[in-house]
Design an enzyme around this catalytic site. Structure first.
Site, mmCIF file in Angstrom:
data_model
loop_
_atom_site.group_PDB
_atom_site.id
_atom_site.type_symbol
_atom_site.label_atom_id
_atom_site.label_comp_id
_atom_site.label_asym_id
_atom_site.label_seq_id
_atom_site.Cartn_x
_atom_site.Cartn_y
_atom_site.Cartn_z
ATOM 1 N N ARG A 46 -0.646 5.073 -1.652
ATOM 2 C CA ARG A 46 0.281 6.156 -1.355
ATOM 3 C C ARG A 46 1.240 6.377 -2.519
ATOM 4 O O ARG A 46 1.908 5.459 -2.974
ATOM 5 C CB ARG A 46 1.079 5.847 -0.082
ATOM 6 C CG ARG A 46 1.927 7.006 0.382
ATOM 7 C CD ARG A 46 2.672 6.662 1.666
ATOM 8 N NE ARG A 46 1.753 6.290 2.730
ATOM 9 C CZ ARG A 46 1.037 7.151 3.433
ATOM 10 N NH1 ARG A 46 1.132 8.450 3.181
ATOM 11 N NH2 ARG A 46 0.210 6.746 4.370
ATOM 12 N N GLY A 65 17.527 -2.810 13.761
ATOM 13 C CA GLY A 65 17.048 -3.838 12.846
ATOM 14 C C GLY A 65 15.600 -3.578 12.467
ATOM 15 O O GLY A 65 14.931 -2.703 13.019
ATOM 16 N N GLY A 85 3.920 -1.963 3.794
ATOM 17 C CA GLY A 85 5.261 -1.795 4.344
ATOM 18 C C GLY A 85 6.262 -1.173 3.395
ATOM 19 O O GLY A 85 7.469 -1.360 3.550
ATOM 20 N N GLU A 86 5.754 -0.411 2.406
ATOM 21 C CA GLU A 86 6.703 0.184 1.453
ATOM 22 C C GLU A 86 7.648 1.172 2.135
ATOM 23 O O GLU A 86 8.827 1.281 1.753
ATOM 24 C CB GLU A 86 5.968 0.884 0.305
ATOM 25 C CG GLU A 86 6.937 1.422 -0.746
ATOM 26 C CD GLU A 86 6.263 1.967 -1.984
ATOM 27 O OE1 GLU A 86 6.914 2.759 -2.693
ATOM 28 O OE2 GLU A 86 5.107 1.603 -2.241
ATOM 29 N N ARG A 87 7.182 1.901 3.155
ATOM 30 C CA ARG A 87 8.069 2.824 3.874
ATOM 31 C C ARG A 87 9.230 2.058 4.502
ATOM 32 O O ARG A 87 10.386 2.491 4.437
ATOM 33 C CB ARG A 87 7.292 3.564 4.963
ATOM 34 C CG ARG A 87 6.272 4.574 4.444
ATOM 35 C CD ARG A 87 5.466 5.193 5.577
ATOM 36 N NE ARG A 87 6.317 5.962 6.475
ATOM 37 C CZ ARG A 87 6.626 5.605 7.709
ATOM 38 N NH1 ARG A 87 6.191 4.452 8.206
ATOM 39 N NH2 ARG A 87 7.389 6.366 8.457
ATOM 40 N N ASN A 119 -2.434 1.470 5.326
ATOM 41 C CA ASN A 119 -2.074 2.878 5.160
ATOM 42 C C ASN A 119 -2.924 3.780 6.049
ATOM 43 O O ASN A 119 -2.430 4.733 6.644
ATOM 44 C CB ASN A 119 -2.228 3.296 3.693
ATOM 45 C CG ASN A 119 -0.979 3.042 2.886
ATOM 46 O OD1 ASN A 119 0.070 3.612 3.150
ATOM 47 N ND2 ASN A 119 -1.066 2.153 1.915
#
Length: 275
Positions: A46, A65, A85-87, A119
């Protein structure tokens, strides 16, 4: 009533779980990692993120959280690279989190495969991003289309068709990513450029008013190669030692394709062109 523990992040649910500041190779499983030690993977599929959705996720993280860990691989002794988990990582920065719950994957797992699968399952990639990710795995691990299809849970034909889309002109690739044309349209447009169409036809393509059959008919007409052009291709191929293809339209605009078989031929070709 809101669970007060969730607002404090996952650390409040784990009791005395140690926060990782200087990580050793013995750290496995669930970790609490300082956000400053986490870095994005520049090669992840992405490339673009929806700012509005990231902002919404940041607001949720502020309230509840970060409940779902991000997946990391060790970059060096003290730092980590994001596998999946970059988002969440981007949103956590906006939410001003200092510590992120994380899972460290074993070194023998392929981070590119995990990143692609995550993704695909979590949020649709752009078609071109998905295709590039497939190509990267094929080149990296020497997968067949069948191998890769089994890994990512797609059909072999899906893999093959998406890889063909990499040859699509960027103008049409953008229309495909935006959902303005279908995969069928895209396949019919491979090898075409916007200059091959007049403005009215381009507008019809963009608005979805041309059928795939219309485009295929157009392609068949355009595929008739002039004898002089064939001779030019043969002469050029003989001169440079590589197969070539010359394409141009009625306005005189066009391009030359040079085909090579491997990296050694590529390096030889580049050096020859430079000299």
């Amino acid at each position: 009533m809101v669970n007060k523990k969730l607002g404090k992040g996952l650390s409040s649910l784990l009791g005395d779980k140690k926060i990782i500041q200087n990580s050793s190779s013995e750290n496995k499983g669930l970790l609490l990692v300082s956000i400053e030690k986490i870095f994005r993977d520049e090669s992840q599929p992405r490339k673009e993120f929806d700012k509005e959705k990231i902002d919404e996720l940041a607001q949720s993280i502020k309230k509840n959280g970060l409940i779902q860990p991000i997946i990391l691989i060790r970059k060096d002794n003290d730092n980590f690279t994001i596998v999946a988990g970059e988002r969440r990582w981007r949103a956590a920065q906006l939410a001003d989190l200092k510590i992120l719950p994380s899972l460290l994957i074993p070194d023998d797992l392929d981070k590119d495969e995990i990143s692609l699968i995550e993704n695909i399952q979590r949020e649709d990639l752009k078609i071109s991003e998905e295709a590039m990710a497939y190509l990267r795995l094929i080149e990296k691990n020497n997968y067949t289309h069948e191998n890769l299809a089994n890994i990512v849970g797609k059909s072999r034909s899906h893999i093959t068709n998406l890889l063909r889309i990499l040859n699509l002109h960027e103008y049409f690739s953008d229309l495909l990513n935006k959902g303005k044309i279908s995969m069928g349209h895209a396949r019919a447009l491979i090898g075409k450029t916007p200059d091959d169409f007049d403005e009215n036809t381009l507008n019809q393509i963009e608005k979805g008013k041309l059928t795939v059959r219309d485009l295929e008919k157009n392609k068949k007409k355009a595929s008739i190669t002039e004898p002089n052009l064939i001779n030019e291709e043969l002469n050029l191929s003989s001169t440079i030692g590589f197969k070539t293809k010359i394409t141009y339209n009625s306005k005189g605009k066009g391009y030359i394709k040079i085909f090579y078989e491997n990296l050694e031929q590529y390096n030889f070709l580049i050096n020859k062109l430079k000299n």
